[in-house]
Design a protein around this motif. Structure first.
Motif, PDB file in Angstrom:
ATOM      1  N   VAL A  21       0.874  -1.176   0.000  1.00  0.00           N
ATOM      2  CA  VAL A  21       0.000   0.000   0.000  1.00  0.00           C
ATOM      3  C   VAL A  21       0.911   1.226   0.000  1.00  0.00           C
ATOM      4  O   VAL A  21       1.576   1.514   0.992  1.00  0.00           O
ATOM      5  N   VAL A  28      -4.022   6.906  -0.500  1.00  0.00           N
ATOM      6  CA  VAL A  28      -3.469   5.716  -1.136  1.00  0.00           C
ATOM      7  C   VAL A  28      -3.265   6.015  -2.614  1.00  0.00           C
ATOM      8  O   VAL A  28      -4.209   6.352  -3.328  1.00  0.00           O
ATOM      9  N   ARG A  31      -2.265   0.265  -4.685  1.00  0.00           N
ATOM     10  CA  ARG A  31      -2.219  -0.976  -3.911  1.00  0.00           C
ATOM     11  C   ARG A  31      -1.967  -2.091  -4.902  1.00  0.00           C
ATOM     12  O   ARG A  31      -2.579  -2.116  -5.965  1.00  0.00           O
ATOM     13  N   ASP A 108      -0.874  -6.376   4.959  1.00  0.00           N
ATOM     14  CA  ASP A 108      -0.593  -5.060   4.383  1.00  0.00           C
ATOM     15  C   ASP A 108       0.811  -4.584   4.742  1.00  0.00           C
ATOM     16  O   ASP A 108       1.212  -4.614   5.909  1.00  0.00           O
ATOM     17  N   VAL A 110       2.631  -1.120   4.414  1.00  0.00           N
ATOM     18  CA  VAL A 110       2.284   0.278   4.146  1.00  0.00           C
ATOM     19  C   VAL A 110       3.554   1.111   4.098  1.00  0.00           C
ATOM     20  O   VAL A 110       4.399   1.046   4.997  1.00  0.00           O
ATOM     21  N   GLU A 112       4.893   5.157   3.035  1.00  0.00           N
ATOM     22  CA  GLU A 112       4.545   6.535   2.685  1.00  0.00           C
ATOM     23  C   GLU A 112       5.630   7.139   1.810  1.00  0.00           C
ATOM     24  O   GLU A 112       6.759   7.361   2.252  1.00  0.00           O
TER      25      GLU A 112
END
Length: 172
Positions: A21, A28, A31, A108, A110, A112
Motif C-alpha cells: 500500500v 493511497v 495498492r 498489508d 504500508v 509513505e
C-alpha cells in the motif's frame, strides 16, 4: 523439516501474499499484491509484477507488463530499493523510493512515499536523482522538518551507494 512443513503435515505451503500500500500526500496512491520473499523483522522483501497500467516510459527506463520487481523495504530506513528485471529476467536497474520507514500489519505493507526517487541503471552508468521539484513543492520541509531532513539524507545515502557500485551491501 521446517516448522512450516511440520505444521502442514510435510506439504509445501503456498507463498504468502502481501499487499503493498503506497501512500502519498495522505492518500493511497496504489495498492498491489506481491509474494512475500522474506521478513526478518527489519527488512521486508516482496516480489511483484509491474503494477502500473500499460507501459510507463521515463525516457531512461520503461516499466511494462511482464517486468518483475524485487522490492526491499525497511522498518528502520527512510527508503525502499526495487530491483527491476524484464520478463526474461534481464536486469534493467534499481528504482529507489524515499519513504518513511515501512510498517506491516497482517498482509498489508504500508509505505509513505516522500516524493524523492533515485534510479541506477543495470550497468551503473546512469545514476539520477528524481522528483526533487515535487519534494520541494510538497511543503514537507515546512510541515515536518525532521522528516524532510531524513528524506534528503536517505536520498544522499542511496546516491552514494549507487555511485559506489550498487545496493548489494544493503541486501546481504
Amino acid at each position: 523439516m521446517s516448522a512450516n512443513s511440520a505444521e502442514t503435515g510435510g506439504r509445501p505451503q503456498a507463498p504468502a501474499e502481501v499487499e503493498v500500500v503506497l501512500v502519498k500526500g495522505g492518500r493511497v496512491k496504489i495498492r498491489y499484491r506481491g509474494v512475500l520473499v522474506s521478513d526478518d523483522g527489519t527488512r521486508v522483501t516482496v516480489r511483484a509484477g509491474w503494477a502500473g497500467e500499460g507501459v510507463r516510459d521515463f525516457g531512461f527506463v520503461r516499466f511494462e507488463p511482464g517486468d518483475v520487481f524485487t522490492e526491499h523495504y525497511w522498518r528502520d530506513r527512510w527508503y525502499s530499493v526495487k530491483e527491476v528485471c524484464d520478463a526474461g529476467g534481464a536486469l534493467k536497474g534499481w528504482y529507489c523510493d524515499v519513504t518513511r520507514p515501512a510498517t506491516r500489519s497482517g498482509t498489508d505493507l504500508v509505505v509513505e512515499d516522500l516524493d524523492l526517487d533515485l534510479w541506477r541503471s543495470a550497468d551503473g552508468a546512469d545514476v539520477r536523482r528524481l522528483d526533487e521539484d515535487e519534494f520541494a513543492a510538497s511543503g514537507l520541509a515546512d510541515t515536518d522538518p525532521a522528516a524532510a531532513a531524513a528524506a534528503l539524507a536517505a536520498l544522499d545515502e542511496l546516491e552514494g551507494l549507487a555511485r559506489a557500485g550498487g545496493f548489494e551491501s544493503l541486501l546481504t
